[in-house]
Design a protein around this motif. Structure first.
Motif, short mmCIF file in Angstrom:
data_model
loop_
_atom_site.label_atom_id
_atom_site.label_comp_id
_atom_site.label_asym_id
_atom_site.label_seq_id
_atom_site.Cartn_x
_atom_site.Cartn_y
_atom_site.Cartn_z
N VAL A 1 -23.43 74.11 -55.80
CA VAL A 1 -22.87 74.45 -54.49
C VAL A 1 -21.46 73.87 -54.41
N PHE A 2 -20.53 74.69 -53.98
CA PHE A 2 -19.14 74.25 -53.83
C PHE A 2 -18.90 73.84 -52.38
N THR A 3 -18.49 72.61 -52.19
CA THR A 3 -18.26 72.10 -50.84
C THR A 3 -16.92 72.60 -50.30
N ASP A 4 -16.72 72.39 -49.01
CA ASP A 4 -15.48 72.86 -48.38
C ASP A 4 -14.24 72.20 -48.97
N ASP A 5 -14.40 71.00 -49.52
CA ASP A 5 -13.25 70.33 -50.13
C ASP A 5 -13.15 70.58 -51.63
N GLY A 6 -13.93 71.59 -52.14
CA GLY A 6 -13.78 72.02 -53.51
C GLY A 6 -14.59 71.28 -54.55
N ARG A 7 -15.49 70.40 -54.13
CA ARG A 7 -16.30 69.67 -55.09
C ARG A 7 -17.49 70.52 -55.53
N ALA A 8 -17.88 70.35 -56.79
CA ALA A 8 -19.02 71.08 -57.35
C ALA A 8 -20.22 70.14 -57.40
N VAL A 9 -21.25 70.49 -56.65
CA VAL A 9 -22.44 69.63 -56.53
C VAL A 9 -23.63 70.34 -57.16
N GLY A 10 -24.28 69.69 -58.11
CA GLY A 10 -25.43 70.27 -58.79
C GLY A 10 -26.75 69.86 -58.19
N ASP A 11 -27.69 70.79 -58.19
CA ASP A 11 -29.03 70.51 -57.67
C ASP A 11 -30.04 71.22 -58.56
N ASN A 12 -31.30 70.91 -58.37
CA ASN A 12 -32.39 71.57 -59.10
C ASN A 12 -33.39 72.09 -58.08
N THR A 13 -33.42 73.42 -57.90
CA THR A 13 -34.37 74.02 -56.96
C THR A 13 -35.64 74.49 -57.66
N ASP A 14 -35.69 74.36 -59.00
CA ASP A 14 -36.93 74.72 -59.70
C ASP A 14 -38.07 73.81 -59.27
N ILE A 15 -37.76 72.52 -59.08
CA ILE A 15 -38.82 71.55 -58.75
C ILE A 15 -39.43 71.84 -57.37
N PRO A 16 -38.64 71.86 -56.28
CA PRO A 16 -39.24 72.23 -55.00
C PRO A 16 -39.78 73.64 -55.00
N GLY A 17 -39.18 74.53 -55.82
CA GLY A 17 -39.68 75.90 -55.91
C GLY A 17 -41.08 75.95 -56.48
N MET A 18 -41.34 75.15 -57.52
CA MET A 18 -42.68 75.07 -58.10
C MET A 18 -43.68 74.53 -57.08
N VAL A 19 -43.29 73.46 -56.40
CA VAL A 19 -44.19 72.86 -55.40
C VAL A 19 -44.52 73.87 -54.30
N ALA A 20 -43.50 74.60 -53.83
CA ALA A 20 -43.70 75.57 -52.75
C ALA A 20 -44.55 76.75 -53.22
N ALA A 21 -44.32 77.22 -54.46
CA ALA A 21 -45.10 78.35 -54.98
C ALA A 21 -46.57 77.98 -55.10
N LEU A 22 -46.86 76.77 -55.54
CA LEU A 22 -48.25 76.33 -55.64
C LEU A 22 -48.86 76.13 -54.25
N ALA A 23 -48.08 75.55 -53.34
CA ALA A 23 -48.58 75.32 -51.98
C ALA A 23 -48.94 76.63 -51.30
N GLU A 24 -48.17 77.67 -51.57
CA GLU A 24 -48.44 78.99 -50.99
C GLU A 24 -49.82 79.50 -51.41
N ARG A 25 -50.27 79.08 -52.60
CA ARG A 25 -51.59 79.49 -53.10
C ARG A 25 -52.65 78.42 -52.84
#
Length: 278
Positions: free
Chosen positions: A95-119
């Protein structure tokens, strides 16, 4: 819900990238959120090309989705990474912030948790992970969030085994490793997470337990995999790669646009339509 940001650009990067469903998911989200001027594309980018690509981006860029082989290659190119991404040394979202910084994240982890929770899977004490690598380490982290006390990792080499044990220590999950030849026995766990490439688990289809637990197969094309089809036929519950893709994309859309909640149903329908269309 916060107000929308000005028209922006985003894209998915990786190699190969031609069959990525991310554009369909993100564009559906933009439409549902009323972001009619936002654009989402895809670019074939290898590890050696990533730094140049990032350096050429202008202020209109809101964020990037990263797939293989870029999830770890991007780390030294970022200004900051989230604790979640740092925990597995893998970034699938920038994600690029308003001041131009590049911030990395990992959405695979919460995505896995959410996909399992849905089931209905919100807690698990014991699990098996098939494979190693960035997705496998994310799976270990997700399993830790679900309370897993013991994880068996089935891998092909001792180097991969050592890597998975190391990730377990780092994430606070007790990991026991076995060779790939023992994978059939490990399918008896209450939850099995397959993180391997297309075809790698086909031979395990004949080894599905008589009373299977839950299979989380991170592939979405071709679907179902032989293992997933055999699992379903035996009465087991299957969570698929499209489930993961949609849930992790929901997190990405919310981070890049500043709008929440992202339209899960619309994004899933777009993914299903794209897969059906080939």
């Amino acid at each position: 819900m916060t107000g929308p940001r000005p028209p922006r650009r985003a894209a998915v990067l990786g190699s190969p990238i031609a069959h990525s469903l991310s554009p369909a998911l993100h564009r559906a989200a933009y439409q549902a959120l009323g972001l009619t001027d936002w654009q989402y594309g895809r670019f074939e980018v290898g590890e050696d090309e990533l730094a140049e690509f990032l350096g050429g981006l202008g202020p209109e860029w809101a964020g990037l989705s990263l797939t293989m082989p870029l999830k770890r290659a991007v780390l030294p190119l970022l200004d900051e990474i989230s604790d979640t991404a740092d925990s597995v040394s893998a970034v699938n979202t920038v994600v690029f912030t308003d001041d131009g910084r590049a911030v990395g994240d990992n959405t695979d982890i919460p995505g896995m948790v959410a996909a399992l929770a849905e089931r209905g899977v919100t807690r698990v004490e014991r699990a098996t992970v098939l494979g190693a690598g960035a997705t496998a380490s994310s799976a270990l982290s997700a399993l830790g969030r679900l309370g897993a006390q013991e994880v068996t990792a089935c891998v092909r080499t001792e180097a991969r085994a050592a890597e998975m044990r190391s990730w377990g220590e780092r994430l606070g999950v007790r990991v026991t490793t076995t060779g790939w030849g023992e994978a059939a026995r490990a399918l008896s766990a209450p939850l099995v997470v397959a993180t391997t490439p297309v075809g790698a688990t086909d031979a395990l289809a004949d080894a599905v337990p008589a009373t299977p637990g839950v299979l989380f197969d991170v592939l979405y094309e071709p679907w179902p995999t032989r293992l997933a089809a055999a699992w379903s036929a035996a009465g087991g519950q299957v969570v698929g790669g499209l489930d993961l893709l949609v849930h992790q994309a929901v997190c990405q859309v919310e981070s890049m646009t500043g709008l929440a909640p992202a339209p899960l149903a619309a994004m899933r329908a777009a993914g299903e339509a794209a897969l059906a269309a080939g």
